[in-house]
Design a protein around this motif. Structure first.
Motif, PDB file in Angstrom:
ATOM      1  N   ARG A 163       0.822  -1.213   0.000  1.00  0.00           N
ATOM      2  CA  ARG A 163       0.000   0.000   0.000  1.00  0.00           C
ATOM      3  C   ARG A 163       0.863   1.273   0.000  1.00  0.00           C
ATOM      4  NH1 ARG A 163      -5.487  -0.033   1.157  1.00  0.00           N
ATOM      5  NH2 ARG A 163      -6.289  -0.484  -0.878  1.00  0.00           N
ATOM      6  N   ARG A 164       2.000   1.213   0.724  1.00  0.00           N
ATOM      7  CA  ARG A 164       2.858   2.398   0.811  1.00  0.00           C
ATOM      8  C   ARG A 164       3.511   2.699  -0.532  1.00  0.00           C
ATOM      9  NH1 ARG A 164       6.436   0.051   5.487  1.00  0.00           N
ATOM     10  NH2 ARG A 164       6.040  -1.723   4.117  1.00  0.00           N
ATOM     11  N   ILE A 165       3.799   1.639  -1.293  1.00  0.00           N
ATOM     12  CA  ILE A 165       4.374   1.844  -2.631  1.00  0.00           C
ATOM     13  C   ILE A 165       3.319   2.477  -3.536  1.00  0.00           C
ATOM     14  CG2 ILE A 165       5.361   0.695  -4.658  1.00  0.00           C
ATOM     15  CD1 ILE A 165       6.468  -1.466  -2.741  1.00  0.00           C
ATOM     16  N   LEU A 166       2.079   1.972  -3.444  1.00  0.00           N
ATOM     17  CA  LEU A 166       0.983   2.548  -4.237  1.00  0.00           C
ATOM     18  C   LEU A 166       0.786   4.016  -3.881  1.00  0.00           C
ATOM     19  CD1 LEU A 166      -1.666  -0.307  -4.132  1.00  0.00           C
ATOM     20  CD2 LEU A 166      -0.795   0.746  -6.233  1.00  0.00           C
ATOM     21  N   ASP A 167       0.679   4.303  -2.573  1.00  0.00           N
ATOM     22  CA  ASP A 167       0.437   5.677  -2.145  1.00  0.00           C
ATOM     23  C   ASP A 167       1.595   6.584  -2.568  1.00  0.00           C
ATOM     24  OD1 ASP A 167      -1.977   4.984  -1.123  1.00  0.00           O
ATOM     25  OD2 ASP A 167      -1.405   5.036   0.985  1.00  0.00           O
ATOM     26  N   GLY A 168       2.819   6.071  -2.405  1.00  0.00           N
ATOM     27  CA  GLY A 168       3.981   6.842  -2.833  1.00  0.00           C
ATOM     28  C   GLY A 168       3.961   7.109  -4.331  1.00  0.00           C
ATOM     29  N   MET A 169       3.585   6.069  -5.080  1.00  0.00           N
ATOM     30  CA  MET A 169       3.480   6.210  -6.535  1.00  0.00           C
ATOM     31  C   MET A 169       2.410   7.259  -6.896  1.00  0.00           C
ATOM     32  SD  MET A 169       2.182   3.297  -9.177  1.00  0.00           S
ATOM     33  CE  MET A 169       0.487   3.337  -8.644  1.00  0.00           C
ATOM     34  N   PHE A 170       1.250   7.201  -6.229  1.00  0.00           N
ATOM     35  CA  PHE A 170       0.202   8.200  -6.501  1.00  0.00           C
ATOM     36  C   PHE A 170       0.736   9.604  -6.215  1.00  0.00           C
ATOM     37  CE2 PHE A 170      -3.088   4.724  -5.347  1.00  0.00           C
ATOM     38  CZ  PHE A 170      -3.095   4.271  -6.652  1.00  0.00           C
ATOM     39  N   GLN A 215       1.428   8.762 -16.072  1.00  0.00           N
ATOM     40  CA  GLN A 215       2.564   8.396 -15.217  1.00  0.00           C
ATOM     41  C   GLN A 215       2.244   7.145 -14.398  1.00  0.00           C
ATOM     42  OE1 GLN A 215       4.426  11.586 -12.898  1.00  0.00           O
ATOM     43  NE2 GLN A 215       3.764  13.065 -14.437  1.00  0.00           N
ATOM     44  N   ILE A 216       0.997   7.081 -13.888  1.00  0.00           N
ATOM     45  CA  ILE A 216       0.575   5.879 -13.161  1.00  0.00           C
ATOM     46  C   ILE A 216       0.664   4.674 -14.095  1.00  0.00           C
ATOM     47  CG2 ILE A 216      -1.411   4.709 -12.109  1.00  0.00           C
ATOM     48  CD1 ILE A 216      -2.268   7.452 -11.004  1.00  0.00           C
ATOM     49  N   GLY A 217       0.224   4.881 -15.336  1.00  0.00           N
ATOM     50  CA  GLY A 217       0.238   3.809 -16.330  1.00  0.00           C
ATOM     51  C   GLY A 217       1.615   3.193 -16.517  1.00  0.00           C
ATOM     52  N   GLU A 218       2.656   4.031 -16.491  1.00  0.00           N
ATOM     53  CA  GLU A 218       4.012   3.515 -16.659  1.00  0.00           C
ATOM     54  C   GLU A 218       4.397   2.596 -15.505  1.00  0.00           C
ATOM     55  OE1 GLU A 218       7.077   6.485 -17.574  1.00  0.00           O
ATOM     56  OE2 GLU A 218       5.552   7.527 -18.788  1.00  0.00           O
ATOM     57  N   TYR A 219       4.058   3.010 -14.281  1.00  0.00           N
ATOM     58  CA  TYR A 219       4.420   2.195 -13.119  1.00  0.00           C
ATOM     59  C   TYR A 219       3.618   0.895 -13.057  1.00  0.00           C
ATOM     60  CZ  TYR A 219       7.364   5.893 -11.141  1.00  0.00           C
ATOM     61  OH  TYR A 219       8.353   6.800 -10.922  1.00  0.00           O
ATOM     62  N   VAL A 220       2.308   0.983 -13.259  1.00  0.00           N
ATOM     63  CA  VAL A 220       1.485  -0.206 -13.011  1.00  0.00           C
ATOM     64  C   VAL A 220       1.700  -1.298 -14.060  1.00  0.00           C
ATOM     65  CG1 VAL A 220      -0.291   0.969 -11.655  1.00  0.00           C
ATOM     66  CG2 VAL A 220      -0.583   0.738 -14.146  1.00  0.00           C
ATOM     67  N   SER A 221       2.478  -1.010 -15.092  1.00  0.00           N
ATOM     68  CA  SER A 221       2.764  -2.078 -16.051  1.00  0.00           C
ATOM     69  C   SER A 221       3.991  -2.885 -15.630  1.00  0.00           C
ATOM     70  CB  SER A 221       3.000  -1.473 -17.435  1.00  0.00           C
ATOM     71  OG  SER A 221       4.155  -0.657 -17.392  1.00  0.00           O
ATOM     72  N   MET A 222       4.618  -2.496 -14.509  1.00  0.00           N
ATOM     73  CA  MET A 222       5.851  -3.177 -14.093  1.00  0.00           C
ATOM     74  C   MET A 222       5.576  -4.393 -13.217  1.00  0.00           C
ATOM     75  SD  MET A 222       8.161   0.095 -12.994  1.00  0.00           S
ATOM     76  CE  MET A 222       8.516   1.419 -14.153  1.00  0.00           C
ATOM     77  N   ARG A 223       6.300  -5.488 -13.518  1.00  0.00           N
ATOM     78  CA  ARG A 223       6.283  -6.636 -12.610  1.00  0.00           C
ATOM     79  C   ARG A 223       7.637  -7.317 -12.631  1.00  0.00           C
ATOM     80  NH1 ARG A 223       2.231  -6.784 -15.979  1.00  0.00           N
ATOM     81  NH2 ARG A 223       0.871  -6.437 -14.222  1.00  0.00           N
ATOM     82  N   GLY A 224       7.995  -7.924 -11.509  1.00  0.00           N
ATOM     83  CA  GLY A 224       9.305  -8.557 -11.399  1.00  0.00           C
ATOM     84  C   GLY A 224       9.472  -9.181 -10.035  1.00  0.00           C
ATOM     85  N   GLY A 225      10.700  -9.202  -9.540  1.00  0.00           N
ATOM     86  CA  GLY A 225      10.954  -9.770  -8.221  1.00  0.00           C
ATOM     87  C   GLY A 225      11.739  -8.776  -7.392  1.00  0.00           C
ATOM     88  N   MET A 226      12.711  -9.283  -6.665  1.00  0.00           N
ATOM     89  CA  MET A 226      13.545  -8.421  -5.838  1.00  0.00           C
ATOM     90  C   MET A 226      14.274  -7.382  -6.700  1.00  0.00           C
ATOM     91  SD  MET A 226      16.542  -9.468  -3.201  1.00  0.00           S
ATOM     92  CE  MET A 226      15.697 -10.594  -2.126  1.00  0.00           C
ATOM     93  N   ASP A 227      14.635  -7.806  -7.925  1.00  0.00           N
ATOM     94  CA  ASP A 227      15.328  -6.911  -8.864  1.00  0.00           C
ATOM     95  C   ASP A 227      14.520  -5.645  -9.146  1.00  0.00           C
ATOM     96  OD1 ASP A 227      13.452  -8.716  -9.972  1.00  0.00           O
ATOM     97  OD2 ASP A 227      14.125  -8.239 -11.991  1.00  0.00           O
ATOM     98  N   LEU A 228      13.188  -5.809  -9.288  1.00  0.00           N
ATOM     99  CA  LEU A 228      12.335  -4.647  -9.572  1.00  0.00           C
ATOM    100  C   LEU A 228      12.319  -3.695  -8.375  1.00  0.00           C
ATOM    101  CD1 LEU A 228      10.281  -3.054 -11.275  1.00  0.00           C
ATOM    102  CD2 LEU A 228       8.496  -4.581 -10.431  1.00  0.00           C
TER     103      LEU A 228
END
Length: 464
Positions: A163-170, A215-228
């Motif tokens: 949630r903190r990553i989402l809020d920070g991203m917003f 800008q939100i669109g750019e972030y929410v397309s990301m997926r990965g693991g610890m590397d991300l």
């Protein structure tokens, strides 16, 4: 159809075959919870209305209010998490690891064909208490991994975010504070809607600027693991936000524990995961079945969100950290950190039922080990005597409720119910002090002395 006139809307009956499957699923899940050291509690099916008010965000309209009995305002429980928080606050409990499996109620528009009910089971595991970061959170994910693997539902993937990553991203994308929650619930629809439609809803309905949405669109397309997580900690915008940084460091820590628990093969850090409920404060996760050809079920309301699911892929578990909920019930506002997971049991039942339909094997709905039968007339008393002996020895046994049943109809009963053994009494057997034990599947028969019968039945049924 006639069923709707005599059965309440949005409810269902479980027939014996469905119950047999359901019991198997429950046993798997409960034994996993117990393996991880959980105890269980129960709470009332209804709560004071004010206990539930204001805890669910946009879903509050689905709370089932009971009829006002002279100023007593009560509602049926909507999930098991809020009653749990109320229970902790009320009993001043600061740490507990508990599971709770019970029915919950939502005044939804029932769409039964898609598995959406007004009464359904929830199956929750939660860890409450002040512990070091991400250790309990990792164990919750381990539990989801164990249960889904053991139930053999097919391929699955566990998405994780915070949630903190989402809020920070917003925040860094320029979403005003007061729009965080509502934008969050729009992002939550990404698994059922295209990005274009999600963006439209943000801009047209929720009044977000076009550029913030992009800008939100750019972030929410990301997926990965610890590397991300490591990459985002270096991200020009993200690293300026304290909340996001804290969330990203915790995700890194989480992945290091998940590696030790040997579950990273199925876990993905996914920035589009939002989860609709208001009370999450930290890590959030959702398990999704990734195989095609799943039943087109739509009830995600088993575990959080209450929205349509794209056919064939479904959320079967979800949860996260909710550190503020218990404090809402404590008069002094004392907080108890909590993290939990909800297993979407109704959806799992449906998949297991469909698998049982597809496979030819018969689901046994009773556990009868032996039928006490007779080959001649006038042996009812002897049959009742013998069945009583078996019951006393803890053997699951049955007798036909007829004075003089035909042997054939007694054997047919065993075929139909999958009863493995028949103990046959006749005049000669009684004289010789034996019982003819017949194996239903192979039709072989052996004479067993009355003294050895119980041991023999136990030996033969424990092998099965």
């Amino acid at each position: 159809s006639n069923r709707t006139e005599i059965l309440a809307d949005g409810t269902r009956d479980y027939n014996p075959k469905q119950m047999a499957i359901r019991e198997k699923v429950f046993n798997t899940i409960i034994s996993c919870f117990k393996r991880h050291g959980a105890e269980t509690i129960d709470t009332p099916v209804f709560e004071l209305k004010e206990t539930l008010t204001g805890k669910y965000g946009e879903d509050s309209k689905l709370i089932y209010d009971l009829k006002d009995q002279g100023g007593e305002l009560l509602s049926l429980r909507y999930d098991l998490t809020v009653p749990f928080a109320r229970y902790l606050a009320m009993n001043k409990i600061t740490n507990i690891k508990r599971y709770h499996i019970a029915k919950v109620y939502r005044r939804d528009n029932p769409a039964m064909t898609r598995g959406r009910y007004r009464e359904f089971y929830q199956c929750d595991f939660d860890i409450a208490g002040q512990y070091d970061a991400m250790i309990p959170d990792a164990e919750c994910l381990k539990i989801v991994h164990e249960i889904l693997s053991e139930l053999q539902l097919g391929e699955f993937c566990i998405k994780v975010n915070d949630r903190r990553i989402l809020d920070g991203m917003f925040a860094v994308c320029g979403v005003p504070d007061e729009k965080f929650r509502t934008i969050c619930s729009t992002v939550d629809k990404l698994d059922k809607m295209s990005w274009e439609d999600v963006k439209k809803e943000m801009v047209n309905e929720k009044g977000l600027s076009e550029e913030a949405a992009d800008q939100i669109g750019e972030y929410v397309s990301m997926r990965g693991g610890m590397d991300l997580a490591e990459r985002l900690l270096q991200d020009q915008k993200m690293c300026q936000n304290k909340q996001a940084c804290a969330g990203l460091s915790d995700i890194k820590l989480l992945f290091s524990y998940l590696q030790l628990f040997q579950v990273t093969d199925k876990v993905v850090f996914d920035l589009s995961l939002a989860r609709g409920l208001d009370y999450y404060t930290g890590v959030i996760y959702e398990a999704v079945l990734t195989q095609a050809g799943l039943p087109p079920l739509a009830n995600d309301s088993q575990n959080g969100a209450s929205s349509e699911e794209s056919a064939g892929v479904g959320s079967v578990a979800g949860g996260g950290r909710y550190d503020g909920l218990v404090g809402m019930f404590d008069p002094k506002g004392r907080k108890v950190p909590c993290v939990g997971v909800s297993i979407g049991i109704e959806r799992i039942f449906s998949i297991m039922e469909q698998k049982a339909e597809a496979s030819a094997e018969k689901v046994r709905t009773t556990e009868v080990q032996v039928m006490v039968a007779s080959a001649q007339k006038n042996l009812l008393e002897e049959r009742l005597r013998l069945v009583t002996e078996l019951w006393s020895a803890g053997i699951k046994a049955e007798v036909m409720y007829k004075k003089n049943p035909k042997l054939l109809s007694q054997l047919q009963h065993c075929e139909e119910g999958g009863v493995p053994l028949v103990a046959i009494l006749g005049e000669q057997e009684l004289k010789d002090g034996v019982v003819k034990l017949r194996v239903v599947s192979t039709r072989e028969e052996v004479d067993i002395s009355r003294a050895d019968l119980i041991a023999e039945i136990k030996r033969r049924t424990s092998e099965a």
